[in-house]
Design a protein around this motif. Structure first.
Motif, PDB file in Angstrom:
ATOM      1  N   ILE A 166     -21.262 -11.728   0.534  1.00 53.82           N
ATOM      2  CA  ILE A 166     -21.487 -12.079   1.427  1.00 53.82           C
ATOM      3  C   ILE A 166     -20.056 -13.005   1.316  1.00 53.82           C
ATOM      4  CG2 ILE A 166     -22.132 -13.600   3.388  1.00 53.82           C
ATOM      5  CD1 ILE A 166     -24.658 -12.800   3.314  1.00 53.82           C
ATOM      6  N   GLY A 167     -18.878 -12.856   1.899  1.00 55.72           N
ATOM      7  CA  GLY A 167     -17.574 -13.446   2.482  1.00 55.72           C
ATOM      8  C   GLY A 167     -16.781 -12.890   0.733  1.00 55.72           C
ATOM      9  N   SER A 168     -17.256 -12.014   0.292  1.00 60.63           N
ATOM     10  CA  SER A 168     -16.753 -11.785  -0.906  1.00 60.63           C
ATOM     11  C   SER A 168     -15.829 -10.432  -0.641  1.00 60.63           C
ATOM     12  CB  SER A 168     -17.342 -11.501  -1.952  1.00 60.63           C
ATOM     13  OG  SER A 168     -18.087 -12.567  -2.742  1.00 60.63           O
ATOM     14  N   ARG A 182     -24.002  -4.508   7.831  1.00 59.02           N
ATOM     15  CA  ARG A 182     -23.542  -5.422   7.355  1.00 59.02           C
ATOM     16  C   ARG A 182     -21.829  -5.872   8.636  1.00 59.02           C
ATOM     17  NH1 ARG A 182     -20.935  -0.552   5.107  1.00 59.02           N
ATOM     18  NH2 ARG A 182     -19.153  -0.361   6.672  1.00 59.02           N
ATOM     19  N   ALA A 183     -21.425  -7.199   7.960  1.00 54.95           N
ATOM     20  CA  ALA A 183     -20.496  -7.629   9.624  1.00 54.95           C
ATOM     21  C   ALA A 183     -19.158  -6.401   9.585  1.00 54.95           C
ATOM     22  CB  ALA A 183     -20.751  -8.963   8.991  1.00 54.95           C
ATOM     23  N   SER A 184     -18.661  -6.632   9.910  1.00 50.03           N
ATOM     24  CA  SER A 184     -17.419  -6.096   9.752  1.00 50.03           C
ATOM     25  C   SER A 184     -16.025  -6.989   8.654  1.00 50.03           C
ATOM     26  CB  SER A 184     -16.037  -6.252  11.149  1.00 50.03           C
ATOM     27  OG  SER A 184     -16.566  -5.782  11.915  1.00 50.03           O
TER      28      SER A 184
END
Length: 275
Positions: A5-7, A127-129
């Motif tokens: 996440i965040g990668s 899954r987030a954008s």
């Protein structure tokens, strides 16, 4: 490879290993349960659907039989990287997903096209954008607010409604911006400029662009107008209009959290001059 996440997610050609670039996708939900990243076979199941369009995707040599809210038999194209996709309209209600043979890395997501695999367990997973932004101090270190500049971007993919390759935005209103985007499926590529909330420049390149194809565009922002070219087409010029003078960020593959590229940006370059 499962990204943290965040990668950032970088896509590679499965045959050559060539890096296609930074992957930018809209948010999606995989409503299939127990679709494992470990390569275990998808179990047969019954899931609730709405009366909308869905896209099923999977790898493997097996097949899936749909019944209930929709019907069809979908045969796999083979092992990874041979992905099978099937888009259909659900009547709403329970959808029976009966699996036969090898079916792995399966998604069932609302939408007209498939996106990257979203692993699930006992519940649907969203899954987030992908939000890729250069803003504030990092943006000011390279962007030339006062005089001329040129942006070049290229990549591949691009699905959805008016997918944006890049956009320069002025905060906090974000109503003033420049952006390069495509109208996909044999339509056009465009470069627009909005200042004080009104469109002051609109360049349309009437060249056919198909889903999952390559794109490339160059735009020069000058003190007295704009120049742009896409796919090596002749340069278009607008010798009027002034770009917003207070850009604060560069969005890659979207416009302020919308109009996602659903593809890869392989290169984005900025030059403090007109090229």
């Amino acid at each position: 490879v499962y990204a943290r996440i965040g990668s950032p997610r970088f896509q590679h050609d499965p045959f050559t290993g060539y890096c296609r670039g930074l992957l930018i996708e809209e948010s999606r939900t995989n409503i299939l349960l127990n679709s494992s990243i470990g390569g275990e076979n998808l179990p047969s199941q019954t899931i609730s659907t709405s009366a909308i369009t869905y896209t099923l995707s999977f790898y493997g040599t097996g097949y899936i039989v749909l019944s209930g809210a929709a019907s069809g038999t979908i045969y796999g194209n083979g092992a990874y990287p041979s992905k099978k996709t099937y888009t259909f309209a659900s009547n709403g209600g329970n959808l029976n997903v009966n699996v036969y043979g090898s079916v792995i890395y399966a998604n069932l997501e609302a939408g007209l096209f498939s996106t990257s695999f979203i692993p699930t367990a006992g519940t649907a997973i969203t899954r987030a954008s992908d939000i890729a932004t250069i803003a504030s101090a990092e943006f000011y270190t390279f962007y030339n607010q006062s005089t001329n500049g040129t942006i070049y971007a290229c990549g591949d993919g691009a699905y959805g409604t008016n997918p944006v390759v890049y956009s320069l935005l002025e905060s906090p209103s974000n109503t003033d911006y420049c952006h390069y985007y495509s109208i996909i499926n044999g339509q056009n590529q465009n470069f627009d400029v909005f200042n004080n909330g009104s469109r002051i420049v609109s360049m349309t390149f009437n060249n056919s662009v198909a889903d999952n194809s390559n794109f490339a565009g160059t735009t020069a922002i000058t003190s007295n107008g704009f120049k742009s070219s896409v796919q090596d087409y002749a340069i278009k010029k607008v010798n009027s209009g002034t770009a917003p003078s207070n850009f604060t960020k560069l969005d890659l593959g979207s416009l302020n959290g919308a109009y996602f590229l659903n593809g890869c940006i392989s290169l984005l370059s900025y030059y403090n001059d007109i090229l």
